[in-house]
Write a protein that holds these residues in place. Structure first.
Motif, PDB file in Angstrom:
ATOM      1  N   ARG A  35       0.873  -1.157  -0.012  1.00 45.24           N
ATOM      2  CA  ARG A  35       0.025   0.049  -0.103  1.00 45.24           C
ATOM      3  C   ARG A  35       0.843   1.246  -0.110  1.00 45.24           C
ATOM      4  O   ARG A  35       2.160   1.398   0.425  1.00 45.24           O
ATOM      5  N   GLU A  36       0.299   2.400   0.003  1.00 50.12           N
ATOM      6  CA  GLU A  36       0.933   3.593  -0.329  1.00 50.12           C
ATOM      7  C   GLU A  36       1.691   4.018   0.823  1.00 50.12           C
ATOM      8  O   GLU A  36       2.822   4.675   1.172  1.00 50.12           O
ATOM      9  N   ASP A  37       1.264   3.461   2.243  1.00 54.17           N
ATOM     10  CA  ASP A  37       1.864   4.104   3.149  1.00 54.17           C
ATOM     11  C   ASP A  37       2.962   3.243   3.718  1.00 54.17           C
ATOM     12  O   ASP A  37       3.450   3.145   4.890  1.00 54.17           O
ATOM     13  N   GLY A  38       3.405   2.284   2.610  1.00 61.83           N
ATOM     14  CA  GLY A  38       4.814   1.527   3.005  1.00 61.83           C
ATOM     15  C   GLY A  38       4.644   0.233   2.841  1.00 61.83           C
ATOM     16  O   GLY A  38       3.672  -0.577   2.430  1.00 61.83           O
ATOM     17  N   PHE A  39       5.834  -0.256   2.988  1.00 61.75           N
ATOM     18  CA  PHE A  39       5.941  -2.075   2.835  1.00 61.75           C
ATOM     19  C   PHE A  39       5.922  -2.707   3.879  1.00 61.75           C
ATOM     20  O   PHE A  39       6.800  -2.325   5.073  1.00 61.75           O
ATOM     21  N   ASP A  40       5.272  -3.713   3.862  1.00 65.04           N
ATOM     22  CA  ASP A  40       4.960  -4.383   5.175  1.00 65.04           C
ATOM     23  C   ASP A  40       4.624  -5.832   4.982  1.00 65.04           C
ATOM     24  O   ASP A  40       4.162  -6.113   3.842  1.00 65.04           O
ATOM     25  N   THR A  41       5.141  -6.881   5.761  1.00 64.19           N
ATOM     26  CA  THR A  41       4.964  -8.248   5.427  1.00 64.19           C
ATOM     27  C   THR A  41       3.482  -8.698   6.324  1.00 64.19           C
ATOM     28  O   THR A  41       2.966  -7.946   7.170  1.00 64.19           O
ATOM     29  N   LEU A  42       2.673  -9.452   5.490  1.00 61.96           N
ATOM     30  CA  LEU A  42       1.273 -10.079   5.901  1.00 61.96           C
ATOM     31  C   LEU A  42       1.685 -11.340   6.511  1.00 61.96           C
ATOM     32  O   LEU A  42       0.809 -12.074   6.852  1.00 61.96           O
ATOM     33  N   LEU A  43       3.002 -11.819   6.582  1.00 61.71           N
ATOM     34  CA  LEU A  43       3.262 -13.101   6.948  1.00 61.71           C
ATOM     35  C   LEU A  43       3.590 -13.561   8.285  1.00 61.71           C
ATOM     36  O   LEU A  43       4.576 -12.744   8.857  1.00 61.71           O
ATOM     37  N   ASP A  44       3.093 -14.115   8.681  1.00 58.33           N
ATOM     38  CA  ASP A  44       3.278 -14.884  10.312  1.00 58.33           C
ATOM     39  C   ASP A  44       4.171 -15.845  10.063  1.00 58.33           C
ATOM     40  O   ASP A  44       4.434 -16.519   9.156  1.00 58.33           O
ATOM     41  N   HIS A  45       4.683 -16.412  11.110  1.00 58.07           N
ATOM     42  CA  HIS A  45       5.538 -17.575  11.057  1.00 58.07           C
ATOM     43  C   HIS A  45       5.202 -18.834  11.880  1.00 58.07           C
ATOM     44  O   HIS A  45       4.817 -18.507  13.284  1.00 58.07           O
ATOM     45  N   ILE A  46       5.773 -19.920  11.716  1.00 60.91           N
ATOM     46  CA  ILE A  46       5.625 -20.952  12.603  1.00 60.91           C
ATOM     47  C   ILE A  46       6.906 -21.807  12.643  1.00 60.91           C
ATOM     48  O   ILE A  46       7.550 -21.975  11.571  1.00 60.91           O
ATOM     49  N   ALA A  47       7.444 -22.114  13.629  1.00 61.28           N
ATOM     50  CA  ALA A  47       8.477 -22.983  13.822  1.00 61.28           C
ATOM     51  C   ALA A  47       8.355 -24.288  14.716  1.00 61.28           C
ATOM     52  O   ALA A  47       7.296 -24.333  15.401  1.00 61.28           O
ATOM     53  N   VAL A  48       9.037 -25.313  14.106  1.00 66.33           N
ATOM     54  CA  VAL A  48       8.648 -26.745  14.901  1.00 66.33           C
ATOM     55  C   VAL A  48      10.027 -27.203  15.439  1.00 66.33           C
ATOM     56  O   VAL A  48      10.846 -27.125  14.625  1.00 66.33           O
ATOM     57  N   SER A  49       9.962 -28.003  16.422  1.00 66.24           N
ATOM     58  CA  SER A  49      11.099 -28.654  16.989  1.00 66.24           C
ATOM     59  C   SER A  49      11.501 -29.749  15.991  1.00 66.24           C
ATOM     60  O   SER A  49      10.744 -30.283  15.601  1.00 66.24           O
ATOM     61  N   ARG A  50      12.875 -30.069  16.013  1.00 60.63           N
ATOM     62  CA  ARG A  50      13.095 -31.102  15.216  1.00 60.63           C
ATOM     63  C   ARG A  50      12.796 -32.593  15.789  1.00 60.63           C
ATOM     64  O   ARG A  50      12.783 -33.591  14.911  1.00 60.63           O
ATOM     65  N   THR A  51      12.180 -32.468  16.933  1.00 64.58           N
ATOM     66  CA  THR A  51      11.362 -33.735  17.344  1.00 64.58           C
ATOM     67  C   THR A  51      10.078 -34.098  16.514  1.00 64.58           C
ATOM     68  O   THR A  51       9.726 -35.118  16.484  1.00 64.58           O
TER      69      THR A  51
END
Length: 501
Positions: free
Chosen positions: A311-327
């Motif tokens: 959008r005009e008011d700037g660049f931003d991510t819409l993406l949340d994150h998930i991390a999982v343990s190697r187990t």
């Protein structure tokens, strides 16, 4: 997104949502997963509130009617995504408002009772006088799908807030506390998956507070995963880390730090950046090509709506994150193969961003984030460090050179200390089709037993289970129906023996 404070005139009548309010249909319907799988979603819903301009977008007659549409829409989205467990960030913008998360759950249940349950935090994060300061977490789960959470065992990790004085007393609420939620999932056949889930909402902007938060949470994960017996761990939520930024140690370096590097590898695996395009390397290449991210057609063509906001008011991510343990590596299937409600089979990614059916300008009235969904298989009962059974699946040939109905094969090894009677053991796929070890295997297993250290090759011989060439899951069950071992493969080239050791 900029927000405008709208004065409220609350009454007791506002505490009851309009359950009959017609929701908006913003996501395509996901097919139902077969038993043995669980879908977990994380979604920053940007306060369950209205933003400027929403009154002309929603069809309600007044603010509370518009909010009734919004809560019904969020509930429909959770249903359409077939989520069994959802972590919602920013669920309650102000003290004194009706419980918006409760309203969402009442829509999910079509009333005040039903299988859907919820719990939430109730704290002041940043500034108690700021109407948008209460950035609460909420968790909703479907008990009918075997998911259970004991709210008395959830824990707000206040010890991760910084800074503190020499006596250890918190001197400022500069950082946001993560939330630790123990989760149990029960499935058909006695399968069970238990894990700890950490919901995060890191500070925006990538400045000093966020750096301290990342350091604190990585240290916590290191200590959490060092305790025996280890528990599976999932970290999800709004990380506010942009992978294109690497100024003063931000962006990529902080994402890498969240993998919690240790000798010989990392404790965590970040899924939405490493497994979904654009990857970290692609972000870096784009930055070099364009010379910094600007709102331009070139960037818009390279980075889809699911990752950025141009959008005009700037660049931003819409993406949340998930991390999982190697187990969880064996439980996180990429791709996951499931049986759909109509009996057909579907190969889907284990992690996905859910794109909306409406355009970005319309979607921004609902939330400025897109849900990120993780699909996991449910494991055998017991902890991540449970003692292994006597047999292991060590190899398979799903795509033999000869007739597949005859020559598909699975190799089993006796890794125990005693001879094992294999008669009545079964080899199954993700859909539950099976080979029961018996008369067909007499030529390679004449006595029906397998000595310690020995390997036996079990061929299909016309039995109904099929090892799918494009990827499948192989499960080994003993005579009592206990899951002993499970292996997954993504693709099977012709004539190649896949080894799992």
């Amino acid at each position: 997104m900029p927000r405008t404070f709208i004065p409220l005139a609350l009454s007791l009548l506002l505490c009851q949502p309009s359950i009959g309010q017609e929701p908006l249909d913003i996501f395509s319907d996901a097919p139902s997963l077969s038993a043995g799988f669980v879908r977990i979603g994380t979604w920053n819903v940007r306060h369950i509130d209205l933003v400027p301009g929403a009154d002309s977008f929603f069809a309600g007659n007044g603010r509370e009617a518009d909010l009734a549409i919004l809560t019904a829409t969020l509930a429909k989205a959770i249903r359409d995504m077939q989520l069994d467990l959802a972590v919602l960030v920013e669920v309650q913008p102000r003290a004194g408002e009706p419980d918006r998360l409760r309203q969402v759950v009442e829509h999910l249940n079509s009333g005040t009772s039903g299988p859907w349950r919820f719990t939430q935090t109730n704290i002041d994060y940043d500034n108690s006088t700021d109407p948008y300061g209460n950035l609460q977490f909420g968790v909703v789960w479907n008990s009918a799908r075997g998911v259970s959470i004991d709210p008395s065992k959830t824990k707000l990790l206040d010890e991760l807030r910084q800074p503190r004085n020499a006596a250890g007393t918190l001197t400022a609420k500069e950082n946001r506390s993560p939330w630790l939620v123990p989760v149990d999932v029960q499935s058909d056949g006695g399968l069970k998956l238990s894990f700890d889930m950490i919901a995060l909402h890191l500070k925006s902007g990538g400045g000093t507070p966020q750096s301290a938060e990342v350091d604190a949470i990585t240290d916590f994960i290191l200590k959490h995963q060092a305790v025996s017996p280890r528990r599976h761990l999932i970290v999800c939520g709004d990380w506010n880390i942009r992978p294109d930024q690497d100024i003063q140690g931000r962006g990529r370096s902080r994402l890498m730090k969240m993998t919690v590097p240790v000798a010989g590898g990392s404790l965590m695996r970040i899924l939405t950046v490493g497994d979904i395009r654009p990857t970290l390397d692609e972000w870096e290449q784009l930055e070099m090509q364009i010379g910094g991210f600007q709102s331009s057609p070139e960037v818009a063509a390279l980075l889809p709506f699911s990752h950025v906001d141009l959008r005009e008011d700037g660049f931003d991510t819409l993406l949340d994150h998930i991390a999982v343990s190697r187990t969880l590596d064996e439980l996180f299937d990429h791709p996951v193969q499931v049986t759909l409600s109509d009996g057909t089979r579907d190969v889907r990614n284990g992690i996905e961003i859910v794109p909306p059916r409406i355009t970005q300008d319309k979607y921004s009235y609902l939330t400025d984030h897109l849900p990120v969904v993780l699909t996991l298989r449910v494991a055998a009962a017991g902890s991540a460090d449970a003692a292994p059974g006597p047999l292991r699946i060590v190899a398979a040939e799903p795509n033999p050179l000869g007739e597949e109905e005859l020559f598909e094969e699975v190799h089993l090894k006796n890794v125990g200390t005693q001879t094992v009677d294999l008669r009545g053991w079964t080899i199954r796929d993700a859909s539950g089709n099976r080979w029961t070890i018996g008369a067909e295997d007499a030529t390679v297993l004449p006595s029906g037993t397998l000595s310690r250290g020995r390997i036996v090759v079990i061929r299909r011989h016309g039995r109904n289970m099929t090892l799918t060439n494009s990827g499948d899951t192989i499960c080994l069950f003993d005579q009592d129906g206990n899951l002993i071992d499970i292996k997954h493969y993504a693709e099977a080239p012709s004539g190649k023996l896949l080894r799992f050791e």
